[in-house]
Design an enzyme around this catalytic site. Structure first.
Site, PDB file in Angstrom:
ATOM      1  N   ARG A   1      -6.046  -3.686 -18.512  1.00 27.24           N
ATOM      2  CA  ARG A   1      -4.849  -3.444 -17.670  1.00 27.24           C
ATOM      3  C   ARG A   1      -3.729  -4.440 -17.976  1.00 27.24           C
ATOM      4  O   ARG A   1      -2.980  -4.832 -17.085  1.00 27.24           O
ATOM      5  CB  ARG A   1      -5.193  -3.508 -16.172  1.00 27.24           C
ATOM      6  CG  ARG A   1      -6.224  -2.511 -15.684  1.00 27.24           C
ATOM      7  CD  ARG A   1      -5.732  -1.071 -15.768  1.00 27.24           C
ATOM      8  NE  ARG A   1      -6.634  -0.161 -15.069  1.00 27.24           N
ATOM      9  CZ  ARG A   1      -7.663   0.458 -15.633  1.00 27.24           C
ATOM     10  NH1 ARG A   1      -7.927   0.272 -16.917  1.00 27.24           N
ATOM     11  NH2 ARG A   1      -8.416   1.275 -14.929  1.00 27.24           N
TER      12      ARG A   1
ATOM     13  N   SER B   1      -6.193   2.550  -8.163  1.00 27.66           N
ATOM     14  CA  SER B   1      -6.807   1.247  -7.835  1.00 27.66           C
ATOM     15  C   SER B   1      -5.707   0.243  -7.514  1.00 27.66           C
ATOM     16  O   SER B   1      -4.813   0.023  -8.339  1.00 27.66           O
ATOM     17  CB  SER B   1      -7.593   0.700  -9.029  1.00 27.66           C
ATOM     18  OG  SER B   1      -8.596   1.594  -9.422  1.00 27.66           O
TER      19      SER B   1
ATOM     20  N   GLU C   1      -3.356  -4.693  -9.293  1.00 28.03           N
ATOM     21  CA  GLU C   1      -3.026  -3.961 -10.520  1.00 28.03           C
ATOM     22  C   GLU C   1      -1.642  -3.333 -10.366  1.00 28.03           C
ATOM     23  O   GLU C   1      -0.866  -3.233 -11.313  1.00 28.03           O
ATOM     24  CB  GLU C   1      -4.075  -2.859 -10.760  1.00 28.03           C
ATOM     25  CG  GLU C   1      -3.713  -1.965 -11.928  1.00 28.03           C
ATOM     26  CD  GLU C   1      -4.567  -0.714 -12.031  1.00 28.03           C
ATOM     27  OE1 GLU C   1      -5.798  -0.825 -12.114  1.00 28.03           O
ATOM     28  OE2 GLU C   1      -3.983   0.388 -12.046  1.00 28.03           O
TER      29      GLU C   1
HETATM   30  P1  FAD Z   1       5.570   3.660 -12.999  1.00 26.75           P
HETATM   31  O1  FAD Z   1       4.796   3.501 -11.742  1.00 26.75           O
HETATM   32  O2  FAD Z   1       6.842   4.426 -12.938  1.00 26.75           O
HETATM   33  O3  FAD Z   1       5.864   2.206 -13.592  1.00 26.75           O
HETATM   34  C1  FAD Z   1       4.842   1.235 -13.673  1.00 26.75           C
HETATM   35  C2  FAD Z   1       5.414  -0.036 -14.319  1.00 26.75           C
HETATM   36  O4  FAD Z   1       5.781   0.210 -15.664  1.00 26.75           O
HETATM   37  C3  FAD Z   1       6.705  -0.521 -13.639  1.00 26.75           C
HETATM   38  O5  FAD Z   1       6.702  -1.932 -13.707  1.00 26.75           O
HETATM   39  C4  FAD Z   1       7.810   0.056 -14.502  1.00 26.75           C
HETATM   40  O6  FAD Z   1       9.008  -0.695 -14.447  1.00 26.75           O
HETATM   41  C5  FAD Z   1       7.181   0.012 -15.879  1.00 26.75           C
HETATM   42  N1  FAD Z   1       7.621   1.108 -16.763  1.00 26.75           N
HETATM   43  C6  FAD Z   1       7.487   2.438 -16.517  1.00 26.75           C
HETATM   44  N2  FAD Z   1       7.938   3.144 -17.579  1.00 26.75           N
HETATM   45  C7  FAD Z   1       8.360   2.245 -18.496  1.00 26.75           C
HETATM   46  C8  FAD Z   1       8.930   2.363 -19.800  1.00 26.75           C
HETATM   47  N3  FAD Z   1       9.170   3.533 -20.379  1.00 26.75           N
HETATM   48  N4  FAD Z   1       9.253   1.212 -20.445  1.00 26.75           N
HETATM   49  C9  FAD Z   1       9.028   0.002 -19.884  1.00 26.75           C
HETATM   50  N5  FAD Z   1       8.506  -0.169 -18.664  1.00 26.75           N
HETATM   51  C10 FAD Z   1       8.166   0.948 -17.977  1.00 26.75           C
HETATM   52  N6  FAD Z   1      -4.306   3.747 -14.170  1.00 26.75           N
HETATM   53  C11 FAD Z   1      -5.299   3.551 -15.076  1.00 26.75           C
HETATM   54  O7  FAD Z   1      -5.154   2.728 -15.978  1.00 26.75           O
HETATM   55  N7  FAD Z   1      -6.471   4.252 -14.999  1.00 26.75           N
HETATM   56  C12 FAD Z   1      -6.706   5.169 -14.051  1.00 26.75           C
HETATM   57  O8  FAD Z   1      -7.764   5.775 -14.020  1.00 26.75           O
HETATM   58  C13 FAD Z   1      -5.680   5.404 -13.085  1.00 26.75           C
HETATM   59  N8  FAD Z   1      -5.875   6.294 -12.083  1.00 26.75           N
HETATM   60  C14 FAD Z   1      -4.902   6.501 -11.155  1.00 26.75           C
HETATM   61  C15 FAD Z   1      -5.116   7.441 -10.155  1.00 26.75           C
HETATM   62  C16 FAD Z   1      -4.158   7.693  -9.196  1.00 26.75           C
HETATM   63  C17 FAD Z   1      -4.417   8.718  -8.121  1.00 26.75           C
HETATM   64  C18 FAD Z   1      -2.904   7.017  -9.262  1.00 26.75           C
HETATM   65  C19 FAD Z   1      -1.824   7.312  -8.256  1.00 26.75           C
HETATM   66  C20 FAD Z   1      -2.671   6.067 -10.251  1.00 26.75           C
HETATM   67  C21 FAD Z   1      -3.668   5.798 -11.207  1.00 26.75           C
HETATM   68  N9  FAD Z   1      -3.488   4.847 -12.233  1.00 26.75           N
HETATM   69  C22 FAD Z   1      -4.469   4.655 -13.187  1.00 26.75           C
HETATM   70  C23 FAD Z   1      -2.246   4.052 -12.315  1.00 26.75           C
HETATM   71  C24 FAD Z   1      -1.079   4.790 -13.038  1.00 26.75           C
HETATM   72  O9  FAD Z   1      -1.357   6.147 -13.193  1.00 26.75           O
HETATM   73  C25 FAD Z   1      -0.796   4.198 -14.404  1.00 26.75           C
HETATM   74  O10 FAD Z   1      -0.499   2.820 -14.306  1.00 26.75           O
HETATM   75  C26 FAD Z   1       0.381   4.880 -15.115  1.00 26.75           C
HETATM   76  O11 FAD Z   1       0.449   4.474 -16.450  1.00 26.75           O
HETATM   77  C27 FAD Z   1       1.723   4.608 -14.440  1.00 26.75           C
HETATM   78  O12 FAD Z   1       2.692   5.450 -15.015  1.00 26.75           O
HETATM   79  P2  FAD Z   1       4.084   5.719 -14.314  1.00 26.75           P
HETATM   80  O13 FAD Z   1       4.934   6.478 -15.274  1.00 26.75           O
HETATM   81  O14 FAD Z   1       3.874   6.364 -12.996  1.00 26.75           O
HETATM   82  O15 FAD Z   1       4.628   4.245 -14.141  1.00 26.75           O
HETATM   83  N1  EPU Z   2     -17.788   0.865  -5.481  1.00 26.96           N
HETATM   84  C1  EPU Z   2     -18.232   0.616  -4.209  1.00 26.96           C
HETATM   85  N2  EPU Z   2     -17.471   1.033  -3.155  1.00 26.96           N
HETATM   86  C2  EPU Z   2     -16.301   1.693  -3.328  1.00 26.96           C
HETATM   87  C3  EPU Z   2     -15.846   1.942  -4.624  1.00 26.96           C
HETATM   88  C4  EPU Z   2     -16.601   1.518  -5.702  1.00 26.96           C
HETATM   89  O1  EPU Z   2     -19.274   0.040  -4.016  1.00 26.96           O
HETATM   90  O2  EPU Z   2     -15.678   2.044  -2.316  1.00 26.96           O
HETATM   91  C5  EPU Z   2     -18.586   0.396  -6.638  1.00 26.96           C
HETATM   92  C6  EPU Z   2     -19.765   1.263  -6.998  1.00 26.96           C
HETATM   93  O3  EPU Z   2     -20.798   0.409  -7.363  1.00 26.96           O
HETATM   94  C7  EPU Z   2     -19.304   1.987  -8.247  1.00 26.96           C
HETATM   95  C8  EPU Z   2     -18.393   0.951  -8.872  1.00 26.96           C
HETATM   96  O4  EPU Z   2     -17.776   0.295  -7.777  1.00 26.96           O
HETATM   97  O5  EPU Z   2     -20.376   2.313  -9.063  1.00 26.96           O
HETATM   98  C9  EPU Z   2     -17.344   1.498  -9.798  1.00 26.96           C
HETATM   99  O6  EPU Z   2     -16.577   2.498  -9.111  1.00 26.96           O
HETATM  100  P1  EPU Z   2     -15.749   3.596  -9.925  1.00 26.96           P
HETATM  101  O7  EPU Z   2     -16.595   4.206 -10.993  1.00 26.96           O
HETATM  102  O8  EPU Z   2     -15.091   4.482  -8.934  1.00 26.96           O
HETATM  103  O9  EPU Z   2     -14.693   2.740 -10.702  1.00 26.96           O
HETATM  104  P2  EPU Z   2     -13.718   1.613 -10.203  1.00 26.96           P
HETATM  105  O10 EPU Z   2     -14.171   0.306 -10.754  1.00 26.96           O
HETATM  106  O11 EPU Z   2     -13.507   1.681  -8.741  1.00 26.96           O
HETATM  107  C10 EPU Z   2     -12.250   1.830 -12.348  1.00 26.96           C
HETATM  108  C11 EPU Z   2     -10.780   1.807 -12.649  1.00 26.96           C
HETATM  109  C12 EPU Z   2     -10.174   3.172 -12.396  1.00 26.96           C
HETATM  110  C13 EPU Z   2     -10.843   4.173 -13.329  1.00 26.96           C
HETATM  111  C14 EPU Z   2     -12.353   4.176 -13.047  1.00 26.96           C
HETATM  112  C15 EPU Z   2     -13.108   5.044 -14.031  1.00 26.96           C
HETATM  113  C16 EPU Z   2      -9.961  -0.430 -12.309  1.00 26.96           C
HETATM  114  C17 EPU Z   2      -9.209  -1.367 -11.426  1.00 26.96           C
HETATM  115  N3  EPU Z   2     -10.124   0.794 -11.838  1.00 26.96           N
HETATM  116  O12 EPU Z   2     -12.380   2.073 -10.962  1.00 26.96           O
HETATM  117  O13 EPU Z   2      -8.783   3.116 -12.707  1.00 26.96           O
HETATM  118  O14 EPU Z   2     -10.324   5.466 -13.149  1.00 26.96           O
HETATM  119  O15 EPU Z   2     -12.876   2.837 -13.152  1.00 26.96           O
HETATM  120  O16 EPU Z   2     -13.144   4.414 -15.266  1.00 26.96           O
HETATM  121  O17 EPU Z   2     -10.370  -0.811 -13.404  1.00 26.96           O
HETATM  122  C18 EPU Z   2      -6.637   2.663 -11.773  1.00 26.96           C
HETATM  123  O18 EPU Z   2      -6.555   1.746 -12.600  1.00 26.96           O
HETATM  124  O19 EPU Z   2      -5.706   2.940 -10.965  1.00 26.96           O
HETATM  125  C19 EPU Z   2      -7.869   3.446 -11.710  1.00 26.96           C
HETATM  126  C20 EPU Z   2      -8.064   4.420 -10.821  1.00 26.96           C
END
Ligand code: FAD
Ligand code: EPU
Length: 338
Positions: A164, A238, A334
């Site tokens: 990240r 997250s 994050e």
């Molecule tokens: P924004 O929220 O618009 O911007 C995020 C940051 O990047 C800001 O600081 C902004 O200024 C900067 N920025 C945006 N675009 C640019 C650009 N073109 N150039 C320079 N800076 C820029 N993330 C994960 O890694 N894994 C996941 O599994 C994951 N799951 C998610 C699930 C949900 C339901 C949600 C809501 C979010 C999740 N995220 C996850 C976080 C998010 O989707 C990512 O961080 C994504 O890349 C953000 O994209 P955005 O365009 O919405 O960025």
């Molecule tokens: N867990 C709990 N309680 C909860 C949630 C999770 O105990 O309420 C524990 C469980 O042991 C579970 C473990 O956490 O097995 C991992 O949970 P999960 O697989 O849901 O993954 P996560 O660690 O919560 C991370 C990323 C996600 C990504 C998933 C799948 C981060 C900060 N988050 O979540 O990314 O989608 O793994 O790879 O690394 C994001 O960055 O926004 C995001 C959603």
């Protein structure tokens, strides 16, 4: 390019926080962005680049100009025997890019299906899910320097990707706008189904020899069952990163909390799921007025409607303090708190 004043950002952040920007403009090309950066009346304004707004928490009105990135387009640049190089405009929706790869049988992005946001924001935090990170398929990006308007190219190494993390969240924070990203995708792709939930879901789907399309379908299924849809409940995924702690500390904690999960990251460090730590502190499912901690995933803070960003931030800091007090582990957000 229209400059708009006193612009509501509520529809432009997935937390659904109701704040305004002093000024707003969208750009659809690099030329439009460069033109905006040269406008004398904007030179002194603070600038915020916004993609899909899925990784930000607004805690106040933005006293500057929000530049929304809408650069579209996906094209194959070149190919060799092993790889296809695909360039995507930074304003493309990330999942649309994944769908393009699936439709063209290009492997590597399928585990990253359904992550919200834009292609341009993806390198900022090296998005990751289900055992794969953006860096695994990233080739290079183009970015415009805010100060000069000049275009620079960064290859995989120059981006200094980590969990990240990238150089754009650290040394070069706020200095570049990503305008295009080139990916290197496998023609003969080896699937990554190491994440337990993927193999279990594929078994449930009765699939013995999965394709990239099957893996994507499994990932979409898992994500839909685990994570709240921002269209229904405001959230930014997250809220915290999973902390990495020394193995020696983990061994001590494990003695006290025998069910504490952890995943190795090196010979001396392990990653502990923040969701587990937060749940143990009693926060899971907690509702305070119109915001709280999601009932199925303690790592996700939610806005049930009308919450202010500073209240969500205060909740985040209460959570950090209680995890610190109980386990001696520091959590770090994050989400970008603005
Ligand atoms: P924004 O929220 O618009 O911007 C995020 C940051 O990047 C800001 O600081 C902004 O200024 C900067 N920025 C945006 N675009 C640019 C650009 N073109 N150039 C320079 N800076 C820029 N993330 C994960 O890694 N894994 C996941 O599994 C994951 N799951 C998610 C699930 C949900 C339901 C949600 C809501 C979010 C999740 N995220 C996850 C976080 C998010 O989707 C990512 O961080 C994504 O890349 C953000 O994209 P955005 O365009 O919405 O960025
Ligand atoms: N867990 C709990 N309680 C909860 C949630 C999770 O105990 O309420 C524990 C469980 O042991 C579970 C473990 O956490 O097995 C991992 O949970 P999960 O697989 O849901 O993954 P996560 O660690 O919560 C991370 C990323 C996600 C990504 C998933 C799948 C981060 C900060 N988050 O979540 O990314 O989608 O793994 O790879 O690394 C994001 O960055 O926004 C995001 C959603």
């Amino acid at each position: 390019m229209k400059l708009q004043a006193d612009f509501s950002l509520k529809p432009y952040n997935t937390f659904g926080i109701d704040v305004k920007a002093k000024l707003y403009a969208r750009f659809d090309s690099v030329a439009e962005l460069q033109e905006l950066l040269q406008m004398p009346e904007l030179r002194q304004e603070e600038k915020l680049i916004l993609g899909g707004g899925s990784n930000v928490l607004f805690t106040k009105n933005f006293d500057g100009i929000v530049l929304q990135n809408c650069i579209k387009g996906i094209e194959v640049l070149r190919e060799d025997d092993a790889y296809t190089y695909v360039k995507a405009g930074s304003g493309e929706v990330w999942h649309e890019f994944v769908v393009y790869c699936l439709e063209h049988n290009l492997g590597g992005s399928e585990n990253l299906s359904l992550i919200p946001g834009t292609v341009g924001a993806a390198p900022l935090q090296n998005i990751g899910a289900y055992g794969v990170e953006l860096k695994d398929i990233f080739y290079e990006l183009e970015a415009v320097e805010l100060e000069t308007g000049q275009i620079h190219t960064f290859d995989n190494e120059a981006c200094r990707f980590g969990y990240r993390e990238s150089i754009f969240k650290n040394e070069l924070k706020g200095q570049f706008i990503v305008t295009g990203v080139t990916f290197r995708l496998h023609k003969n792709h080896k699937l990554n189904t190491s994440y337990g939930a993927i193999s279990t879901t594929l078994q449930e789907m009765n699939i013995q020899e999965p394709t990239i399309q099957d893996v994507s379908a499994a990932v979409c299924h898992i994500r839909r069952s685990k994570l709240p849809d921002p269209k229904q409940i405001g959230n930014a995924g997250s809220f915290f990163k999973n902390p990495e702690i020394p193995l020696a500390l983990y061994d001590v904690l494990k003695y006290q909390y025998p069910t504490m999960p952890a995943y190795p990251v090196s010979e001396t460090m392990v990653k502990v799921p923040a969701g587990w730590l937060i749940e143990q502190c009693g926060w899971k499912g907690k509702v305070i007025e119109n915001y709280g901690v999601h009932k199925n995933q303690a790592l996700v803070l939610v806005n049930y409607g009308g919450a202010s960003g500073d209240k969500v931030r205060a909740l985040a800091y209460d959570i950090i303090h209680s995890v610190e007090e109980k386990f001696g582990i520091s959590l770090h957000p994050e989400v970008n708190i603005l």
